[in-house]
Design a protein around this motif. Structure first.
Motif, PDB file in Angstrom:
ATOM      1  N   LEU A 113      13.044 -28.521  -6.891  1.00 23.33           N
ATOM      2  CA  LEU A 113      14.190 -28.320  -6.006  1.00 23.33           C
ATOM      3  C   LEU A 113      14.125 -29.269  -4.803  1.00 23.33           C
ATOM      4  O   LEU A 113      15.148 -29.809  -4.375  1.00 23.33           O
ATOM      5  CB  LEU A 113      14.247 -26.874  -5.530  1.00 23.33           C
TER       6      LEU A 113
ATOM      7  N   CYS B  70      23.254 -20.614 -13.370  1.00 26.32           N
ATOM      8  CA  CYS B  70      23.006 -22.001 -13.784  1.00 26.32           C
ATOM      9  C   CYS B  70      24.195 -22.598 -14.542  1.00 26.32           C
ATOM     10  O   CYS B  70      24.197 -23.803 -14.821  1.00 26.32           O
ATOM     11  CB  CYS B  70      21.751 -22.093 -14.659  1.00 26.32           C
TER      12      CYS B  70
ATOM     13  N   TYR C 189      16.736 -17.682  -6.232  1.00 22.62           N
ATOM     14  CA  TYR C 189      15.344 -18.099  -6.413  1.00 22.62           C
ATOM     15  C   TYR C 189      14.436 -17.556  -5.316  1.00 22.62           C
ATOM     16  O   TYR C 189      13.213 -17.609  -5.435  1.00 22.62           O
ATOM     17  CB  TYR C 189      15.245 -19.628  -6.414  1.00 22.62           C
TER      18      TYR C 189
ATOM     19  N   GLU D 226      17.807 -28.355 -10.924  1.00 22.65           N
ATOM     20  CA  GLU D 226      18.315 -27.201 -10.186  1.00 22.65           C
ATOM     21  C   GLU D 226      18.288 -25.921 -11.007  1.00 22.65           C
ATOM     22  O   GLU D 226      18.335 -24.818 -10.447  1.00 22.65           O
ATOM     23  CB  GLU D 226      19.757 -27.465  -9.738  1.00 22.65           C
ATOM     24  N   GLN D 227      18.201 -26.050 -12.312  1.00 17.63           N
ATOM     25  CA  GLN D 227      18.254 -24.873 -13.173  1.00 17.63           C
ATOM     26  C   GLN D 227      16.908 -24.169 -13.318  1.00 17.63           C
ATOM     27  O   GLN D 227      16.803 -23.154 -14.012  1.00 17.63           O
ATOM     28  CB  GLN D 227      18.782 -25.276 -14.552  1.00 17.63           C
ATOM     29  N   TYR D 228      15.888 -24.712 -12.649  1.00 23.89           N
ATOM     30  CA  TYR D 228      14.554 -24.111 -12.709  1.00 23.89           C
ATOM     31  C   TYR D 228      14.082 -23.798 -11.288  1.00 23.89           C
ATOM     32  O   TYR D 228      14.346 -24.562 -10.360  1.00 23.89           O
ATOM     33  CB  TYR D 228      13.576 -25.044 -13.413  1.00 23.89           C
ATOM     34  N   SER D 229      13.363 -22.719 -11.127  1.00 23.00           N
ATOM     35  CA  SER D 229      13.020 -22.223  -9.793  1.00 23.00           C
ATOM     36  C   SER D 229      11.728 -22.813  -9.231  1.00 23.00           C
ATOM     37  O   SER D 229      11.103 -22.208  -8.359  1.00 23.00           O
ATOM     38  CB  SER D 229      12.900 -20.688  -9.812  1.00 23.00           C
ATOM     39  N   TYR D 230      11.312 -23.983  -9.727  1.00 25.21           N
ATOM     40  CA  TYR D 230      10.116 -24.630  -9.205  1.00 25.21           C
ATOM     41  C   TYR D 230      10.454 -25.321  -7.886  1.00 25.21           C
ATOM     42  O   TYR D 230      11.336 -26.180  -7.842  1.00 25.21           O
ATOM     43  CB  TYR D 230       9.561 -25.636 -10.208  1.00 25.21           C
TER      44      TYR D 230
ATOM     45  N   LEU E 111      22.470 -20.009  -5.959  1.00 35.37           N
ATOM     46  CA  LEU E 111      21.319 -20.323  -6.804  1.00 35.37           C
ATOM     47  C   LEU E 111      20.022 -20.240  -6.008  1.00 35.37           C
ATOM     48  O   LEU E 111      19.054 -19.615  -6.444  1.00 35.37           O
ATOM     49  CB  LEU E 111      21.492 -21.720  -7.394  1.00 35.37           C
ATOM     50  N   TYR E 112      19.992 -20.861  -4.834  1.00 32.46           N
ATOM     51  CA  TYR E 112      18.769 -20.861  -4.019  1.00 32.46           C
ATOM     52  C   TYR E 112      18.415 -19.466  -3.529  1.00 32.46           C
ATOM     53  O   TYR E 112      17.241 -19.097  -3.465  1.00 32.46           O
ATOM     54  CB  TYR E 112      18.933 -21.812  -2.823  1.00 32.46           C
TER      55      TYR E 112
ATOM     56  N   TYR F  41      14.401 -18.754  -2.104  1.00 34.43           N
ATOM     57  CA  TYR F  41      14.017 -19.795  -1.155  1.00 34.43           C
ATOM     58  C   TYR F  41      14.999 -19.851   0.015  1.00 34.43           C
ATOM     59  O   TYR F  41      16.130 -19.371  -0.083  1.00 34.43           O
ATOM     60  CB  TYR F  41      13.971 -21.161  -1.853  1.00 34.43           C
TER      61      TYR F  41
END
Length: 208
Positions: A78, A146, A20, A70-74, A16-17, A22
């Motif tokens: 996070l 997600c 995104y 965690e489901q949003y890339s802000y 996931l990360y 990151y």
């Protein structure tokens, strides 16, 4: 349900990360740092102020929030989820087991049965880890990266309902010896402090 939820979200954090864009290691590190700083305070606060049932409810609520963030890339969300995740990890591996042990003894069940429960809980935990890995793979294939986190939210809500409706509150012993001969929290902390001071190698290992 708790171990399933933990396994579901834990297996796909890296993917996931990376998706995104990151740095995985930096975000992951925040959880360990947060857990390290809060671990000395979690036990006494839960045992004497909050109560283990209430702490379990707080854990479930926080985990639902974390898995939604965690489901949003802000990045701010996070970071918050990782910091809070360090606290919830401490709760996960202390509150549920200590509640069970205290409740078992309060109801007068034998220590032999407690050993069986502890043994079976390890087996169940390992099986849930395998099951959660398979479930996470299927959810990710069907719902995207997600998906496992959505599944974790559902499992945690089930656990929240069970704790809220089935558990009775219990607390730790403030000091001295319990009626059944089990050391209280204060005496355990004193013993641990003496043990750590007895050898510099133990202290260094703990810090590392």
């Amino acid at each position: 349900a708790i171990m399933l939820a933990d396994g579901l979200q834990g297996t796909h954090l890296y993917i996931l990360y990376e998706g995104y864009g990151y740095t995985v290691a930096s975000l992951y590190c925040l959880g360990f740092v947060s857990g390290a700083f809060t671990s000395p305070f979690i036990g006494p606060i839960v045992d004497h102020k909050v109560g283990r049932r209430n702490a379990a409810l707080i854990y479930c609520i926080l985990e639902v929030i974390i898995n939604i963030l965690e489901q949003y890339s802000y990045i701010s969300g996070l970071i918050l989820s990782r910091v809070v995740g360090g606290i919830t990890t401490n709760l996960l591996f202390t509150v549920f087991e200590s509640w069970m042990v205290t409740e078992h003894r309060k109801r007068g069940f034998s220590e032999e049965k407690l050993e069986i429960i502890m043994r079976d809980s390890v087996v169940a935990s390992n099986l849930s880890a395998i099951a959660s890995g398979c479930m996470a793979h299927m959810l990710a294939a069907r719902l995207g990266p997600c998906g496992p986190f959505e599944g974790a939210v559902a499992c945690t809500i089930v656990a929240l309902i069970l704790v809220a409706t089935r558990w009775e509150e219990n607390f730790g012993h403030q000091s001295g010896e319990a009626a059944d001969g089990v050391p209280g929290v204060t005496s355990m902390k004193q013993h641990m402090s003496k043990f750590l001071k007895s050898s510099c190698y133990v202290s260094i290992n703990g810090l590392s």
